[in-house]
Design a protein around this motif. Structure first.
Motif, PDB file in Angstrom:
ATOM      1  N   LEU A  90       0.817  -1.211   0.000  1.00  0.00           N
ATOM      2  CA  LEU A  90       0.000   0.000   0.000  1.00  0.00           C
ATOM      3  C   LEU A  90       0.848   1.257   0.000  1.00  0.00           C
ATOM      4  O   LEU A  90       0.566   2.225  -0.697  1.00  0.00           O
ATOM      5  CB  LEU A  90      -0.906   0.025   1.241  1.00  0.00           C
ATOM      6  N   ASN A  91       1.875   1.243   0.861  1.00  0.00           N
ATOM      7  CA  ASN A  91       2.786   2.374   0.946  1.00  0.00           C
ATOM      8  C   ASN A  91       2.045   3.686   1.170  1.00  0.00           C
ATOM      9  O   ASN A  91       2.265   4.663   0.461  1.00  0.00           O
ATOM     10  CB  ASN A  91       3.620   2.416  -0.345  1.00  0.00           C
ATOM     11  N   VAL A  92       1.150   3.699   2.142  1.00  0.00           N
ATOM     12  CA  VAL A  92       0.393   4.914   2.462  1.00  0.00           C
ATOM     13  C   VAL A  92       0.868   5.442   3.816  1.00  0.00           C
ATOM     14  O   VAL A  92       1.437   4.697   4.606  1.00  0.00           O
ATOM     15  CB  VAL A  92      -1.124   4.626   2.507  1.00  0.00           C
ATOM     16  N   PRO A  93       0.653   6.738   4.089  1.00  0.00           N
ATOM     17  CA  PRO A  93       1.087   7.272   5.384  1.00  0.00           C
ATOM     18  C   PRO A  93       0.352   6.588   6.547  1.00  0.00           C
ATOM     19  O   PRO A  93      -0.844   6.317   6.468  1.00  0.00           O
ATOM     20  CB  PRO A  93       0.715   8.756   5.317  1.00  0.00           C
ATOM     21  N   LEU A  94       1.125   6.342   7.603  1.00  0.00           N
ATOM     22  CA  LEU A  94       0.629   5.567   8.733  1.00  0.00           C
ATOM     23  C   LEU A  94       0.641   6.464   9.972  1.00  0.00           C
ATOM     24  O   LEU A  94       1.596   7.206  10.174  1.00  0.00           O
ATOM     25  CB  LEU A  94       1.611   4.400   8.898  1.00  0.00           C
ATOM     26  N   TYR A  95      -0.397   6.362  10.803  1.00  0.00           N
ATOM     27  CA  TYR A  95      -0.499   7.233  11.984  1.00  0.00           C
ATOM     28  C   TYR A  95      -0.859   6.409  13.209  1.00  0.00           C
ATOM     29  O   TYR A  95      -1.712   5.521  13.138  1.00  0.00           O
ATOM     30  CB  TYR A  95      -1.578   8.299  11.773  1.00  0.00           C
ATOM     31  N   ALA A  96      -0.205   6.724  14.341  1.00  0.00           N
ATOM     32  CA  ALA A  96      -0.511   6.021  15.590  1.00  0.00           C
ATOM     33  C   ALA A  96      -0.061   6.879  16.760  1.00  0.00           C
ATOM     34  O   ALA A  96       0.803   7.749  16.607  1.00  0.00           O
ATOM     35  CB  ALA A  96       0.206   4.680  15.622  1.00  0.00           C
ATOM     36  N   THR A  97      -0.628   6.612  17.926  1.00  0.00           N
ATOM     37  CA  THR A  97      -0.194   7.321  19.143  1.00  0.00           C
ATOM     38  C   THR A  97       1.140   6.710  19.618  1.00  0.00           C
ATOM     39  O   THR A  97       1.542   5.649  19.133  1.00  0.00           O
ATOM     40  CB  THR A  97      -1.278   7.250  20.229  1.00  0.00           C
ATOM     41  N   PRO A  98       1.840   7.362  20.570  1.00  0.00           N
ATOM     42  CA  PRO A  98       3.241   6.990  20.860  1.00  0.00           C
ATOM     43  C   PRO A  98       3.460   5.535  21.266  1.00  0.00           C
ATOM     44  O   PRO A  98       4.391   4.886  20.747  1.00  0.00           O
ATOM     45  CB  PRO A  98       3.615   7.936  22.016  1.00  0.00           C
ATOM     46  N   PHE A  99       2.659   5.004  22.187  1.00  0.00           N
ATOM     47  CA  PHE A  99       2.891   3.627  22.626  1.00  0.00           C
ATOM     48  C   PHE A  99       2.678   2.653  21.468  1.00  0.00           C
ATOM     49  O   PHE A  99       3.473   1.732  21.240  1.00  0.00           O
ATOM     50  CB  PHE A  99       1.958   3.277  23.793  1.00  0.00           C
ATOM     51  N   THR A 100       1.607   2.857  20.716  1.00  0.00           N
ATOM     52  CA  THR A 100       1.307   1.980  19.577  1.00  0.00           C
ATOM     53  C   THR A 100       2.435   2.034  18.557  1.00  0.00           C
ATOM     54  O   THR A 100       2.891   0.993  18.054  1.00  0.00           O
ATOM     55  CB  THR A 100      -0.023   2.408  18.918  1.00  0.00           C
TER      56      THR A 100
END
Ligand code: ZN
Ligand code: ZN
Length: 553
Positions: A90-100
């Motif tokens: 997919l190579n799409v931008p990935l977002y997560a909170t710090p611990f994740t």
């Protein structure tokens, strides 16, 4: 209206527990937001040789140009476990909170040869705009730090994607479910709620992690000899509860199992184990007196290679247990793992070890909302539409029924692959996109529809016979027939060798063919195959797979 049309679809996680992957689309030429990308675990007996099940994302690969990003709600494997394999496609931008984000990076580094995958870190309670989606992270309590519900604002209205959540007013680590924020969202107006259904069949409310911690402290405090506790490696609340219990009882915590070490390191780096004493490695175990040690082990799901299974088999190089020791299962078997867990428990019981499970003590609570909690969520958010997610058919149906009784105007149960239009006049299935499953088979991903695993299952059920014949141009057998049997009983009930039975069948079938036909290798092969299968089936009442190689010389 189509211009700002908002749709929801799931490629995994609806009608099953595991491999969560949802997408939201906006506009005539749709732009997509992906939420989560998880795996399911395969039960060995159904899928021999398969470790993981992943969602089939061929639709997203096609739509790649229109994907604005992928947001992770939290760090459980059923929400992010497929990323290492699927993200490169997919190579799409990935977002997560710090611990994740930190847990994902640690997981990735533990996988040999995993590609570099950049994660954009979003702060807790952060906001993010991706194309037509304005996303707000809302903290919810769960069985891992930093579970987030996502408020997704679009030109067509706001969706609350709950992710995995429960209500716990006294968790040991992390935030409580942000009821104030959810109520404020409700005041603002919520078009649709896509919600966790895992425990929709359970009445009442979940007990708190604080109650579990109290029970664990009592059980560790009264243990006469060694204590081992097993829980989900990612359950930092529980790790903290165990650490506190050990400290109160004057025991050192020895960490056994790589997955547990990994999570502990991430939790320390991100502050979720602040104030918790240092733990020791498994090499210290043997030097500590039985009443001065507590082993915190992986393997709560009976995984055969994990610490506890090896201890139960007395095969762990450093950690042993003996008669009079106590093992606490601070966990519950995920459906499909019951037999594996029972195997470990029986192994321990056979050694005279005392087992404590949630059957008799409050040593575990689920991280998902029970019915009163689901009603609270509906009361806070007051959605026009509710779509049950994260559950098997029964859980979805119960959640739907509960929502109807709570006067949610539009309730829709959908399936993986359904494209649902979300609009103020209701939810409607308007289309279907390709969905399915992939199997992680060794280092490859294979389509679940492909014959690979089905053939393997057949092989495991009834074995295989291989026959090799050499046939001259004139249709004469010119060498001894080779017969090889794999996975088939050696003799029949009367003691006759199955290999001889097969060999006789080959000869009889050949002799029974009219001479001109014997020159046709394909015809010979087919006649022999049928005869061998029939002869073995007659003795065994099962039909093996039969391969015939006819060499022409
Ligand atoms: Zn979860
Ligand atoms: Zn989940």
């Amino acid at each position: 209206m189509a211009q700002n049309e908002l749709v929801f679809a799931s490629l995994g996680g609806i009608g099953e527990i595991g491999m969560n992957l949802s997408i939201y689309g906006v506009g005539r030429r749709r732009q997509w937001l992906i939420v989560d990308c998880g795996v399911s675990f395969a039960a060995e007996e159904h899928l021999p040789g398969v470790d993981l099940i992943l969602p089939d994302i061929r639709y997203l690969i096609e739509e790649r140009k229109n994907i604005v990003g992928l947001v992770l709600t939290h760090g459980h494997e059923d929400h992010m476990g497929a990323l290492i394999d699927l993200w490169p496609r997919l190579n799409v931008p990935l977002y997560a909170t710090p611990f994740t984000a930190a847990l994902f990076e640690a997981r990735r580094l533990s996988e040999p040869g995993a590609p570099k995958i950049p994660v954009n870190v979003v702060p807790l309670r952060g906001r993010l705009t991706l194309g037509p989606f304005a996303i707000e992270f809302i903290s919810v309590a769960h069985s891992i730090p930093e579970s987030n519900a996502l408020a997704i604002r679009t030109p067509a209205g706001t969706v609350l994607h709950t992710g995995d959540w429960k209500i716990d007013l006294t968790p040991l680590v992390g935030a409580v479910t942000d009821a104030a924020r959810l109520s404020a969202l409700g005041d603002e107006g919520v078009l649709a709620l896509i919600g966790d259904s895992t425990n929709a069949i359970r009445d009442g409310r979940s007990p708190s992690e604080a109650d579990v911690a109290k029970t664990i402290a009592e059980l560790v405090g009264t243990a006469p000899a060694r204590v081992a506790v097993t829980t989900f490696a990612s359950h930092v609340d529980r790790i903290r509860a165990v650490a506190d219990a050990a400290r109160a009882a004057g025991r050192e915590v020895v960490v056994v199992g790589r997955a547990m070490e990994r999570v502990i390191q991430v939790a320390r780096e991100t502050g979720y184990l602040d104030g918790v004493q240092d733990f020791r490695g498994a090499e210290s175990y043997g030097y500590l007196a039985p009443d001065k040690v507590l082993a915190l082990c992986t393997g709560s799901q009976g995984e055969p290679r994990a610490a506890l299974a090896r201890i139960a088999e007395d095969e762990h190089p450093q950690v042993t247990l003996a008669k009079g020791d106590r093992v606490i299962f601070s966990s519950r078997a995920i459906p499909g793992n019951e037999k594996a867990v029972a195997r470990v428990i029986n192994g321990l019981v056979a050694q005279g070890i005392e087992i404590i499970t949630d059957r008799t003590h409050l040593v575990h609570v689920s991280g998902h909302p029970r019915r009163d909690e689901l009603r609270d969520m509906i009361g806070w958010v007051r959605p026009k539409i509710l779509i049950p997610a994260h559950g098997e058919a029964l859980h979805l149906a119960e959640h739907a029924e509960l929502a109807r009784r709570a006067a949610v105007p539009h309730v829709l149960v959908c399936r993986n692959g359904d494209v649902v239009r979300l609009a103020s006049n209701g939810a409607q299935i308007i289309d279907e996109i390709p969905s399915g499953r992939l199997y992680k088979d060794g280092s490859l991903l294979v389509d679940a529809e492909a014959r690979t695993v089905a053939s393997r299952r057949r092989l495991s059920f009834s074995g295989i016979v291989t026959v090799a014949l050499a046939l001259s141009e004139k249709g004469v057998l010119v060498a001894d027939t080779e017969v090889e049997l794999v996975g088939i009983p050696e003799t029949d009930a009367g003691g006759a060798l199955m290999s001889e039975i097969a060999r006789d069948a080959v000869e009889e079938a050949f002799e029974a063919m009219p001479k001109p036909r014997r020159r046709d290798p394909d015809a010979v092969g087919e006649a022999v195959r049928r005869a061998v299968r029939a002869a073995i089936a007659e003795r065994w009442n099962k039909k093996p797979i039969c391969h015939v190689h006819v060499l022409t010389v």
